[in-house]
Design an enzyme around this catalytic site. Structure first.
Site, PDB file in Angstrom:
ATOM      1  N   ILE A  88      18.210  24.584   7.248  1.00 50.58           N
ATOM      2  CA  ILE A  88      19.705  24.669   7.944  1.00 50.58           C
ATOM      3  C   ILE A  88      20.614  24.546   7.089  1.00 50.58           C
ATOM      4  CG2 ILE A  88      20.857  23.609   9.661  1.00 50.58           C
ATOM      5  CD1 ILE A  88      18.334  22.642  10.913  1.00 50.58           C
ATOM      6  N   HIS A 105      14.219  35.705  13.376  1.00 48.11           N
ATOM      7  CA  HIS A 105      13.539  34.714  14.200  1.00 48.11           C
ATOM      8  C   HIS A 105      12.489  35.143  15.093  1.00 48.11           C
ATOM      9  CE1 HIS A 105      13.850  30.535  16.031  1.00 48.11           C
ATOM     10  NE2 HIS A 105      13.618  31.321  17.461  1.00 48.11           N
TER      11      HIS A 105
END
Ligand code: GRF
Length: 177
Positions: A88, A105
Protein backbone atom coordinates in the site's frame (compact mmCIF):
# COMPACT_ATOMS: atom_id res chain seq x y z
CA UNK A 1 9.76 7.80 -26.85
CA UNK A 2 7.79 7.64 -23.57
CA UNK A 3 9.46 5.87 -20.68
CA UNK A 4 7.78 3.66 -18.12
CA UNK A 5 8.92 2.04 -14.90
CA UNK A 6 7.15 -1.14 -13.77
CA UNK A 7 6.87 -2.12 -10.10
CA UNK A 8 6.42 -5.78 -9.14
CA UNK A 9 6.39 -7.92 -6.01
CA UNK A 10 6.37 -11.46 -7.39
CA UNK A 11 5.63 -13.47 -10.50
CA UNK A 12 5.45 -10.49 -12.83
CA UNK A 13 3.27 -12.04 -15.52
CA UNK A 14 1.58 -8.69 -16.23
CA UNK A 15 5.00 -7.05 -16.56
CA UNK A 16 5.96 -9.86 -18.94
CA UNK A 17 2.81 -9.27 -21.01
CA UNK A 18 3.75 -5.58 -21.32
CA UNK A 19 7.31 -6.50 -22.40
CA UNK A 20 6.07 -9.06 -24.93
CA UNK A 21 3.55 -6.62 -26.42
CA UNK A 22 6.55 -4.69 -27.83
CA UNK A 23 4.81 -1.38 -27.34
CA UNK A 24 6.27 1.84 -28.75
CA UNK A 25 7.72 2.86 -25.40
CA UNK A 26 10.86 2.24 -23.39
CA UNK A 27 10.73 0.15 -20.25
CA UNK A 28 13.34 2.11 -18.31
CA UNK A 29 13.36 -0.28 -15.35
CA UNK A 30 11.54 -3.00 -13.46
CA UNK A 31 11.71 -2.41 -9.71
CA UNK A 32 10.82 -4.99 -7.07
CA UNK A 33 10.31 -4.65 -3.33
CA UNK A 34 11.56 -8.22 -2.77
CA UNK A 35 15.01 -9.39 -3.92
CA UNK A 36 13.55 -12.80 -4.86
CA UNK A 37 10.61 -11.48 -6.93
CA UNK A 38 10.57 -13.98 -9.81
CA UNK A 39 9.77 -11.35 -12.41
CA UNK A 40 13.12 -9.63 -11.85
CA UNK A 41 15.01 -12.55 -13.39
CA UNK A 42 12.78 -12.42 -16.47
CA UNK A 43 13.34 -8.66 -16.86
CA UNK A 44 17.11 -9.06 -16.48
CA UNK A 45 17.12 -11.79 -19.12
CA UNK A 46 15.38 -9.34 -21.47
CA UNK A 47 18.15 -6.79 -20.88
CA UNK A 48 15.89 -4.45 -18.91
CA UNK A 49 17.43 -2.56 -15.97
CA UNK A 50 16.21 -3.91 -12.63
CA UNK A 51 16.42 -2.61 -9.10
CA UNK A 52 15.30 -3.76 -5.67
CA UNK A 53 14.00 -1.42 -2.98
CA UNK A 54 13.41 -3.79 -0.10
CA UNK A 55 10.61 -2.59 2.17
CA UNK A 56 11.82 -4.58 5.18
CA UNK A 57 14.68 -2.38 6.49
CA UNK A 58 12.43 0.69 6.51
CA UNK A 59 10.79 1.58 9.81
CA UNK A 60 7.84 3.38 8.26
CA UNK A 61 5.79 3.27 5.08
CA UNK A 62 6.85 6.87 4.37
CA UNK A 63 10.56 6.00 4.65
CA UNK A 64 10.15 3.09 2.21
CA UNK A 65 8.10 5.20 -0.19
CA UNK A 66 10.70 7.98 -0.13
CA UNK A 67 13.44 5.50 -1.07
CA UNK A 68 11.22 3.99 -3.77
CA UNK A 69 10.51 7.46 -5.20
CA UNK A 70 14.24 8.22 -5.38
CA UNK A 71 14.81 4.96 -7.25
CA UNK A 72 11.92 5.54 -9.68
CA UNK A 73 12.71 9.20 -10.32
CA UNK A 74 16.29 8.34 -11.28
CA UNK A 75 14.72 6.84 -14.45
CA UNK A 76 12.50 9.93 -15.06
CA UNK A 77 9.50 7.88 -16.24
CA UNK A 78 6.41 9.34 -17.94
CA UNK A 79 4.30 6.58 -16.37
CA UNK A 80 4.71 4.30 -13.34
CA UNK A 81 3.01 0.94 -13.77
CA UNK A 82 2.04 -1.17 -10.74
CA UNK A 83 1.96 -4.81 -11.83
CA UNK A 84 1.23 -6.99 -8.85
CA UNK A 85 3.00 -4.57 -6.52
CA UNK A 86 1.71 -5.69 -3.16
CA UNK A 87 2.48 -2.67 -0.99
CA UNK A 88 0.00 0.00 0.00
CA UNK A 89 1.46 3.35 -1.04
CA UNK A 90 1.37 6.49 1.09
CA UNK A 91 -0.64 9.52 0.06
CA UNK A 92 2.58 11.48 -0.52
CA UNK A 93 3.80 8.85 -2.98
CA UNK A 94 0.50 8.68 -4.83
CA UNK A 95 0.22 12.47 -5.12
CA UNK A 96 3.83 12.73 -6.32
CA UNK A 97 2.86 10.54 -9.32
CA UNK A 98 -0.63 11.97 -9.74
CA UNK A 99 -1.96 11.26 -13.25
CA UNK A 100 1.02 9.04 -14.16
CA UNK A 101 0.54 6.04 -11.85
CA UNK A 102 -1.63 3.10 -12.94
CA UNK A 103 -2.55 -0.24 -11.40
CA UNK A 104 -4.21 -3.46 -12.47
CA UNK A 105 -6.74 -5.05 -10.16
CA UNK A 106 -8.35 -8.49 -10.55
CA UNK A 107 -12.02 -7.46 -10.31
CA UNK A 108 -14.48 -5.17 -12.02
CA UNK A 109 -13.97 -2.16 -9.76
CA UNK A 110 -15.67 -0.68 -7.84
CA UNK A 111 -16.69 -4.26 -6.94
CA UNK A 112 -14.25 -6.22 -4.77
CA UNK A 113 -11.41 -3.85 -3.95
CA UNK A 114 -8.70 -5.44 -1.78
CA UNK A 115 -7.53 -9.05 -1.64
CA UNK A 116 -9.06 -12.49 -2.46
CA UNK A 117 -11.19 -10.98 -5.22
CA UNK A 118 -11.94 -14.27 -7.00
CA UNK A 119 -13.12 -16.09 -3.87
CA UNK A 120 -15.25 -13.11 -2.90
CA UNK A 121 -16.76 -12.87 -6.39
CA UNK A 122 -17.75 -16.56 -6.21
CA UNK A 123 -19.19 -16.12 -2.71
CA UNK A 124 -21.22 -13.12 -3.89
CA UNK A 125 -22.56 -15.19 -6.79
CA UNK A 126 -21.73 -12.65 -9.49
CA UNK A 127 -22.15 -13.95 -13.02
CA UNK A 128 -19.68 -11.50 -14.55
CA UNK A 129 -16.25 -10.91 -13.02
CA UNK A 130 -13.13 -9.42 -14.57
CA UNK A 131 -10.26 -6.99 -14.19
CA UNK A 132 -9.62 -3.27 -14.22
CA UNK A 133 -6.78 -0.92 -15.06
CA UNK A 134 -7.14 2.35 -13.17
CA UNK A 135 -5.24 5.47 -12.23
CA UNK A 136 -4.07 5.30 -8.63
CA UNK A 137 -5.47 7.77 -6.13
CA UNK A 138 -4.91 7.82 -2.35
CA UNK A 139 -7.88 5.47 -1.76
CA UNK A 140 -6.71 1.90 -2.44
CA UNK A 141 -8.24 0.29 -5.57
CA UNK A 142 -10.19 3.41 -6.50
CA UNK A 143 -9.43 6.06 -9.09
CA UNK A 144 -10.43 6.73 -12.70
CA UNK A 145 -10.90 3.56 -14.74
CA UNK A 146 -8.85 3.24 -17.94
CA UNK A 147 -10.03 -0.13 -19.27
CA UNK A 148 -11.86 -3.22 -18.01
CA UNK A 149 -12.41 -6.76 -19.29
CA UNK A 150 -15.37 -8.90 -18.32
CA UNK A 151 -15.03 -12.62 -17.60
CA UNK A 152 -18.21 -14.74 -17.33
CA UNK A 153 -18.30 -16.92 -14.20
CA UNK A 154 -18.92 -20.62 -14.88
CA UNK A 155 -21.03 -22.76 -12.56
CA UNK A 156 -18.09 -25.08 -11.78
CA UNK A 157 -15.53 -22.29 -11.27
CA UNK A 158 -13.12 -22.39 -8.35
CA UNK A 159 -11.18 -19.32 -7.25
CA UNK A 160 -8.19 -20.81 -9.10
CA UNK A 161 -9.98 -21.48 -12.40
CA UNK A 162 -11.58 -18.05 -12.33
CA UNK A 163 -8.26 -16.39 -11.47
CA UNK A 164 -6.61 -18.09 -14.44
CA UNK A 165 -9.21 -16.79 -16.91
CA UNK A 166 -9.11 -13.30 -15.39
CA UNK A 167 -5.31 -13.31 -15.61
CA UNK A 168 -5.50 -14.04 -19.36
CA UNK A 169 -7.61 -10.91 -19.71
CA UNK A 170 -5.25 -8.90 -17.52
CA UNK A 171 -2.49 -9.75 -19.98
CA UNK A 172 -4.62 -8.28 -22.79
CA UNK A 173 -5.81 -5.07 -21.17
CA UNK A 174 -2.66 -3.92 -19.39
CA UNK A 175 -0.61 -3.50 -22.58
CA UNK A 176 -3.70 -1.94 -24.20
CA UNK A 177 -4.00 0.58 -21.35
C1 GRF B 1 -2.55 -9.84 -10.72
O1 GRF B 1 -3.69 -10.63 -10.58
C2 GRF B 1 -2.87 -8.39 -10.53
O2 GRF B 1 -4.15 -8.05 -10.98
C3 GRF B 1 -2.81 -8.24 -9.03
O3 GRF B 1 -1.74 -9.05 -8.63
C4 GRF B 1 -1.56 -10.10 -9.59
C5 GRF B 1 -0.14 -10.00 -10.04
O4 GRF B 1 0.21 -11.05 -10.93
N1 GRF B 1 -2.67 -6.83 -8.68
P1 GRF B 1 1.56 -10.95 -11.75
O5 GRF B 1 2.68 -10.72 -10.73
O6 GRF B 1 1.44 -9.84 -12.73
O7 GRF B 1 1.71 -12.29 -12.41
Amino acid sequence: MKKIVILISGRGSNMQAIVEAKLPLRIAAVIGNKPDAEGLAYAQAQGIATAVVDHRPHATREAFDAELMRCIDAYAPDLVVLAGFMRILSEGFVLHYSGRLINIHPSLLPAFPGLATHRRALEAGVKIHGCTVHFVTPVVDHGPIVVQAAVPVQSDDTAQSLAARVLQQEHQIYPQA
